[in-house]
Design a protein around this motif. Sequence first.
Motif, PDB file in Angstrom:
ATOM      1  N   HIS A   1      -0.461  11.287   2.375  1.00  0.00           N
ATOM      2  CA  HIS A   1       0.449  10.191   2.017  1.00  0.00           C
ATOM      3  C   HIS A   1      -0.054   8.883   2.605  1.00  0.00           C
ATOM      4  O   HIS A   1       0.739   8.000   2.943  1.00  0.00           O
TER       5      HIS A   1
ATOM      6  N   SER B   1       0.845  -1.205   0.000  1.00  0.00           N
ATOM      7  CA  SER B   1       0.000   0.000   0.000  1.00  0.00           C
ATOM      8  C   SER B   1       0.875   1.249   0.000  1.00  0.00           C
ATOM      9  O   SER B   1       2.035   1.216   0.439  1.00  0.00           O
TER      10      SER B   1
ATOM     11  N   THR C   1       0.392   3.749   1.880  1.00  0.00           N
ATOM     12  CA  THR C   1       0.613   4.115   3.284  1.00  0.00           C
ATOM     13  C   THR C   1       1.891   3.464   3.805  1.00  0.00           C
ATOM     14  O   THR C   1       2.725   4.117   4.450  1.00  0.00           O
TER      15      THR C   1
ATOM     16  N   ILE D   1       2.551   8.427  -5.836  1.00  0.00           N
ATOM     17  CA  ILE D   1       1.566   7.344  -5.783  1.00  0.00           C
ATOM     18  C   ILE D   1       0.376   7.625  -6.702  1.00  0.00           C
ATOM     19  O   ILE D   1      -0.158   6.717  -7.321  1.00  0.00           O
TER      20      ILE D   1
END
Length: 463
Positions: A159, A130, A132, A256
Amino acid sequence: MKMKKLLKYLETEYQKKTRQSAILFKRASRVMVRGGSHTLRLWKPYPFFMASAQGAQVRDVDGNQYLDYWQGHYANILGHNPAVIRRALEPYIKAGTFHTGFESSVQLELAEKILASLKQQGLKVRFTTSGTLAATYAVMLAMGYTGREYILKIGGGWHGASPYLLKGVKFRPGQGFNVPDSAGLPSDFHKKILITRFDDCDHLEKTFKKYGSKLAAFILEPFIGVGGFLFCSREYLELARRLTDRYGVVLIFDEIISGFRFCASGVQKLYGVQPDVSLFGKLIGGGQAVAAVVGRSEIMEGCEKPGARKMRVHFEGGTFSSHEEYMRAGLAMVDYLSQHQKEVYPYIGKLAEKLRQGIEKVFKEEALEVVCTGRGNEIVKDSSFFMVNFPKKKIAHKNPEDVWDPERSDVLLREEALKLALLINGVHVVHGGGCLSTAHTEKDVEKTVAAYAEVARIFRKYL
Ligand SMILES: Cc1ncc(COP(=O)(O)O)c(C=O)c1O
């Protein structure tokens, strides 16, 4: 009062067409917190429950069809369920997709492809599942590498729910972005997270002058996502590079959202500014759970060989990291985008511009002012994002404050009323907009503009 009436009307209309979803939501609320697992998906009064999704369309359990601009949290640049990825996965799924917990060569191919796209020497990759986690590990690597504990981030930058970065995400009237965003952390934790203003060179210089020697990392999105779909200027990114070099700070680009979204690489390639560490996620998984930390070898080595006197950074990607199914999907996506970049990016960029212009026009016709963010700049020509803002003052919408301060922009109108009004008219958006995919067509854009026109008429009537 007017807004209350508008919301009441919209909720009633929405409830009429989503009765099965209402039943499911009630059931879900009994066993899940607020009825789900991601707050953003749990809009008021309740979300529709998806039955199927294909290309630009999503169908809910009541049989309603929506043109979708959320596209899997912006991961689905080829639309939902694309044939390119299905074809790549079919043989693997036939053979069995269960997790083995062994390394496979597919991850190395994906790592090679990502590195080749960046054309920067001396980088290494580690995968996780992920964004994260990728952001968390990147910060830990920066702290381990520099031996420092302060982090600088942008007000309005998101983020993921990394404990190191849960400050300055949500705008609070009277306090702005300089506020912690989560309980559950040590009480003075947030004091080591410093906030600077998006694309503000003066503020950045001042912050580095004061705190530069304490900072482990400066993390930013060159294209800020939730913060308002805004691009940094080249000048700002170059300044960030110079200042981080001067003070020995690790520069982290969170790509991302922007990775492989505007070209078949990071948006950093278009800017010509190289960070020390980059984060990729969303697109590089082809719809599966993949994220990557890509950074200079000496920083990345911190997770295995940090040097004689240092403890290693415990960066384990997780049980499902580089799962072969995910890697195959990611590889198919990255390959496709690399091979078709000349068609993909101009196509979605042009469609998005048509949509942005169309939306601004239909609101103008109803004497309602709208500013669409998401437009590219002289560096990024093909931006496929759009966000509809209702300014309360004459502002340029150049930073997250303009987008999220309710004094400057009608946030409630965008986040709640517009969402429901569009759902009633067969369009699904998040934060007033979203992104285009290659599955969207000119006809879809025309239909979407017509839906926004209908919404403009409803707003005009009630407000
Ligand atoms: C820029 C950015 N970074 C990090 C994340 C977190 O990624 P994930 O949701 O995969 O944890 C997101 C999620 O939307 C994001 O937009």
